[in-house]
Design an enzyme around this catalytic site. Sequence first.
Site, PDB file in Angstrom:
ATOM      1  N   ASP A 202      13.236 -16.898  12.197  1.00 59.08           N
ATOM      2  CA  ASP A 202      13.552 -17.866  11.301  1.00 59.08           C
ATOM      3  C   ASP A 202      13.036 -18.114  10.000  1.00 59.08           C
ATOM      4  O   ASP A 202      11.994 -17.396   9.989  1.00 59.08           O
ATOM      5  CB  ASP A 202      13.255 -19.301  12.130  1.00 59.08           C
ATOM      6  CG  ASP A 202      13.674 -20.501  11.394  1.00 59.08           C
ATOM      7  OD1 ASP A 202      14.723 -20.776  11.338  1.00 59.08           O
ATOM      8  OD2 ASP A 202      12.717 -21.587  10.994  1.00 59.08           O
ATOM      9  N   GLU A 257      16.329 -14.198   9.051  1.00 55.04           N
ATOM     10  CA  GLU A 257      16.922 -15.233   8.208  1.00 55.04           C
ATOM     11  C   GLU A 257      16.285 -15.323   6.837  1.00 55.04           C
ATOM     12  O   GLU A 257      15.221 -15.707   6.923  1.00 55.04           O
ATOM     13  CB  GLU A 257      17.063 -16.604   9.081  1.00 55.04           C
ATOM     14  CG  GLU A 257      17.585 -17.679   7.928  1.00 55.04           C
ATOM     15  CD  GLU A 257      17.295 -19.064   8.147  1.00 55.04           C
ATOM     16  OE1 GLU A 257      18.204 -19.970   7.612  1.00 55.04           O
ATOM     17  OE2 GLU A 257      16.407 -19.324   8.765  1.00 55.04           O
TER      18      GLU A 257
HETATM   19  C1  GLC Z   1      16.155 -22.393   9.525  1.00 52.36           C
HETATM   20  C2  GLC Z   1      16.870 -22.929  10.695  1.00 52.36           C
HETATM   21  C3  GLC Z   1      17.170 -24.384  10.421  1.00 52.36           C
HETATM   22  C4  GLC Z   1      15.695 -25.032  10.638  1.00 52.36           C
HETATM   23  C5  GLC Z   1      14.825 -24.448   9.586  1.00 52.36           C
HETATM   24  C6  GLC Z   1      13.284 -24.825   9.696  1.00 52.36           C
HETATM   25  O1  GLC Z   1      16.628 -22.436   8.317  1.00 52.36           O
HETATM   26  O2  GLC Z   1      18.067 -22.388  10.900  1.00 52.36           O
HETATM   27  O3  GLC Z   1      17.754 -25.060  11.521  1.00 52.36           O
HETATM   28  O4  GLC Z   1      15.817 -26.398  10.336  1.00 52.36           O
HETATM   29  O5  GLC Z   1      14.834 -22.863   9.732  1.00 52.36           O
HETATM   30  O6  GLC Z   1      12.797 -24.306  10.831  1.00 52.36           O
END
Ligand code: GLC
Length: 545
Positions: A202, A257
């Site tokens: 994440d 991500e």
């Molecule tokens: C990422 C996740 C999202 C979350 C954020 C904070 O972007 O995909 O759903 O709110 O991280 O952890």
Amino acid sequence: MNNKPKLWWQNTTFYEIYVPSFCDGNGDGIGDFPGITSKLDYLKELGIGGIWLTPFYTSPKIDNGYDISDYYNVDPDYGTMADFERFIEEAHRRDIRVIVDLVLNHTSSHHAWFQESKSSVSSPKRDWYIWKSPEGKALPNNWESFFGGSAWEWDEPTGQYYYHAFAKEQVDLNWANPEVREAMKDVMGFWLDKGIDGFRLDVINFLKVSGEFQDNPYDDKGEQIHRYDQNQDGILEAIHEICQYVHQREGIFMVGEVGSEDMDILSRYSGSGLLDVVFNFNLGSQEQLNPERLYRELQLMEAKHRRDQLPTLFFSSHDMQRHISRFGDGDPSLEERRARLIATLMLTAKGVPFIYYGDELGMRNHVANRIEDMRDIQGLGHYEVALKNGRTEEEALAIARAKSRDYSRSPMQWNGEPFGGFSSREPWIGMGPHHTQIHAETQQKQTDSIYSYYKQLLSLRRRHPALFGGDYAKLEMRDQAIVYTKRSDEHEAVVALNFGSEPLQLNLSDWANRELHLAAASQKSVSLDGPSAVIPPHTAAVWLS
Ligand code: GLC
Ligand code: CA
């Protein structure tokens, strides 16, 4: 990238399961592991090879589990550790791999580490988080939280602010501290020992903030540019360290991500010694369907990826609106045709595809019309800030709706029952529109359903080397159509995606060296006359040799 996949994830199609919304096994309205396990045959039948599970660890669920309070346990809402272990075993029995979502950037404010950290300025865990002394009580700088308001929260007892890029209950860890890195490696080792096949990391480009804490600039719309709180120096060293640790075990897949549409930023994070792949937001996150832009992004992905890098292919997620609703222009006659075009692109182009649960059924966006029906902290957080800034309830609701991520989080539609066969009672979030008509049970029986089309594409992709591997031999835009040839040794695939409202004429012998056969078409009516083909408007076709 070598056009012959050597590692399992290079020719795997993943399926994202938003854990609270997939299947409720015990009838409390919340999805869980017994529920997910009971649907593994459905996923096997569809033809996916890997599952990405959103966070399922113990959590107060301010952000539905992206706020972890215990990294070593399963949240009781989702089942027990034994349920999780059984799920892994059953998935593996079906040759389905499992990657788990891990939040390394921040913990829940309820986590014991943070409780200890905030207990006093001299706590041994004080430096595990990012604390800052103010000048007077002024905010340390202008950094904004993604969920609205300042990213700094005042802690009265110790007289300092702490930093949170998201909700104030999601506290950013200080990755400059080696103890934090060790603690997180231990967490990763624990889940690897449970037999998982990889991690989705994440917000991994948030791990470091600038040590100078400079104010962020704003763009011309008044939105903050996150220049000093993302992609900072030293971040690649931290990622390298965890990747090295994880990659000591063979075949573990790491997808990160990196919330950016800038290919130059994205491509820094993957490759040898780093993440295996990162999500390509540039391709799938457009608000409206724009074939030229899709084409440009495909070209850019090709140009910017080194040979040891592979892009990802995805168009919906738990943070995005469903592509069928985004790209349909509110026109029911276009929605599904365009969704099939996107599915064809996603499952034939070069990269690692990630299908979002329910997209294979053409599930539409769920819309929360009243603030009471809204569940997402991003919507609710901005609602509160808007009210505080003197906006009316109506204005605040409009802002909240624009920010909310509830759209794509409604329960999976298994059958035509009142709660979609997801649960026997009212689910934690509202059902999506037309759920009594759009569901798996009928679509599995119909050979012309969008489900059956996905299934057909997945089966082609699994079997054909030019689809699961392969390099582009040609990639062109013809009017409103994207057309490409992919090649792997003696195999060829030609894909034509006609996004336009006019028929497209193609001479197939211009596209391939070999004789081709039509392997899939998103609508029935593709016509062939010798090597020349006519592809109707809003239709995709795939030829193979
Ligand atoms: C990422 C996740 C999202 C979350 C954020 C904070 O972007 O995909 O759903 O709110 O991280 O952890
Ligand atoms: Ca449940």
